[in-house]
Design an enzyme around this catalytic site. Sequence first.
Site: not given
Length: 327
Positions: A110, A189, A192
Site C-alpha cells: 500500500k 489482483k 478497489k
Amino acid sequence: MRILSGIQPSGRLHIGNYFGAMRQHLALQAENEAFYFMASYHALTTVQDPKELRALTIGVATDYLALGLDPKKTVLFTQQDVPEVTELTWMFSCVTPMGLLERATSYKDKVAQGLMANHGLFAYPVLQAADILIYLADLVPVGQDQKQHIEITRDIAQKFNNQFGEIFKIPDAYILEETAVVPGIDGKKMSKSYGNDIGMFEEGKALRKMVMSIVTDSTPVEEPKDPETSTPFLLLKLMASPGELADWEERYRTGGMGYGEVKQRVYELLEETFAPFRERRKELEADPDYVLDVLRDGGLRARAVAHTTMEQVRDAVGLPISYKPAP
Ligand code: AQP
C-alpha cells in the site's frame, strides 16, 4: 462453527470481493453462526472524508443484504458499534513483536502504491486480530491477500494465550483455491484502490465498456492461446458451467477465437449473475431505515459477545475495571 469476516468500506465493492470472499460468507451462513462486519476503522486508514466513509459503510451493508445475507440469522454490524475491539487492539499491541508487523506485505504494497504510511495502516493486522479473536471465531473466509494477516492473528492469539492463559481460539483461514485471487482488468489482483476493478453492481454500457477494456495479449485470432494466463478466461471460470468452460478452453487451445468474443460472454455472464442482486439493491436503497435497523440490531448482538470476552481479558491481564459498563 462460528464464522467471522469483514469488508473494508474503502470504495465500491467489486466482483473480486464477491467471488473471493462474500459468496463464501453467504454460503456459510446457513449451517453456521456467522458474524460479518463493515471494517470502518480499517477503512479510516485510507478514507478520511467523513461523508464518504459514512456512505460507503452503509453501502457495503446494503450490498451484503442485496446479495442475500439473512439478518435474522447472521449478525451484520459495523466495527465502530463494538468499541471494545479497539481496547483489545491495545492489549494485543503490547504482545505483538514489531518484526511480525514489519514483515506484513500488505503494508509495504500500500505504501508502494502511494498511500500515506500512517500508524493505522502499519498496525492494521493487530486491529484485525482483535476483530477476529474478540468473537472467538473458528473460521475466517477471505481471499488469498488476507492469508498472511490471518497467520498474524494466529500468532498474536498464541502469544497472548501463552502469556495470560488460554482465552482465545486459534482460528483458521478459509480460502477457496479457485477464487483466491480474482484478476482485475489489467491482470493484477482486482482491488478497489488499483483502479482495475469491475463493480459488483455495474450494468449495461458501463459494465460492457469495463469488460471490453480487459488487457489481453496480441496473439492473432487464428493462433492458439493459453487460457490459464488469460484474464477473460479466468473470469469466465467464475461463472460459466463446466460444459461451457470446456468448450471455451478448447477454442482457446485450437485457435480461431478472438478475445472480443470471450469478453462479450464474460459481460453477458456478469449481467446474468448480478441482475437479481441489483434489483434487490435498488429496493433496499429505497428503504435506508431498514438497513440502519439491521445494523443497530447486529451491533447489539456483536457487542454482547465482545463484552463477555473483554471481561475475561481484562481480568486475565490484571486490568479489571471497577464499574460495570453498559452493554
Ligand atoms: N481480487 C480479489 N480476489 C479474491 N478476493 C479478494 N478480496 C479482495 N480482492 C480480492 C477479498 O475480499 C474481502 C474484502 O476485502 P477488503 O475490501 O476488506 O480489502 P482488500 O482485500 O484490501 O480488498 P481491495 O479491493 O484490495 O481493497 P483496498 O484496495 O481498499 O485494499 C477479503 O477477504 C479479500 O481477501
